[in-house]
Design a protein around this motif. Structure first.
Motif, short mmCIF file in Angstrom:
data_model
loop_
_atom_site.label_atom_id
_atom_site.label_comp_id
_atom_site.label_asym_id
_atom_site.label_seq_id
_atom_site.Cartn_x
_atom_site.Cartn_y
_atom_site.Cartn_z
N MET A 1 -7.49 7.03 5.84
CA MET A 1 -6.62 6.06 5.18
C MET A 1 -7.01 5.94 3.72
O MET A 1 -8.16 5.70 3.39
N THR A 2 -6.04 6.10 2.85
CA THR A 2 -6.31 6.00 1.42
C THR A 2 -6.05 4.58 0.94
O THR A 2 -5.17 3.89 1.45
N LYS A 3 -6.84 4.18 -0.03
CA LYS A 3 -6.69 2.84 -0.58
C LYS A 3 -5.54 2.84 -1.60
O LYS A 3 -5.46 3.71 -2.46
N LYS A 4 -4.64 1.88 -1.46
CA LYS A 4 -3.51 1.75 -2.36
C LYS A 4 -3.97 1.06 -3.64
O LYS A 4 -4.61 0.02 -3.59
N SER A 5 -3.66 1.65 -4.78
CA SER A 5 -4.05 1.03 -6.04
C SER A 5 -3.04 -0.06 -6.41
O SER A 5 -1.86 0.05 -6.09
N ARG A 6 -3.53 -1.05 -7.09
CA ARG A 6 -2.66 -2.14 -7.52
C ARG A 6 -1.83 -1.70 -8.71
O ARG A 6 -2.31 -1.00 -9.59
N ARG A 7 -0.60 -2.16 -8.72
CA ARG A 7 0.26 -1.87 -9.85
C ARG A 7 0.15 -2.99 -10.87
O ARG A 7 0.00 -4.16 -10.50
N THR A 8 0.20 -2.64 -12.12
CA THR A 8 0.23 -3.65 -13.17
C THR A 8 1.57 -3.54 -13.88
O THR A 8 2.06 -2.45 -14.15
N HIS A 9 2.15 -4.69 -14.14
CA HIS A 9 3.47 -4.75 -14.77
C HIS A 9 3.33 -5.32 -16.17
O HIS A 9 2.56 -6.24 -16.41
N SER A 10 4.12 -4.78 -17.07
CA SER A 10 4.08 -5.25 -18.46
C SER A 10 4.71 -6.64 -18.55
O SER A 10 5.56 -7.01 -17.72
N PRO A 11 4.31 -7.40 -19.56
CA PRO A 11 4.94 -8.71 -19.78
C PRO A 11 6.46 -8.61 -19.95
O PRO A 11 7.19 -9.49 -19.50
N ALA A 12 6.93 -7.54 -20.57
CA ALA A 12 8.37 -7.38 -20.76
C ALA A 12 9.08 -7.20 -19.42
O ALA A 12 10.17 -7.77 -19.22
#
Length: 58
Positions: A1-12
């Motif tokens: 099982m691979t670890k899912k990386s967190r997504r980062t979203h821009s302020p825009a």
């Protein structure tokens, strides 16, 4: 099982999603599917936008 990386979203991106939620043209579920974000996250960003909006005129 691979670890899912967190997504980062821009302020825009957050502002765009939050404004779409404030408009009310689409439901949270529709917006979540459109922007590929969880509905709870949209609600959080919408609340942050509404709380911070008063600072614009302050």
């Amino acid at each position: 099982m691979t670890k899912k990386s967190r997504r980062t979203h821009s302020p825009a991106f957050k502002a765009k999603v939050a404004l779409a939620a404030v408009k009310g043209d689409k439901t949270l579920a529709e917006l979540a599917q459109l922007f590929d974000v969880h509905p709870n996250q949209i609600t959080l960003w919408k609340n942050q936008l509404l709380e911070g909006a008063a600072g614009v005129f302050g």
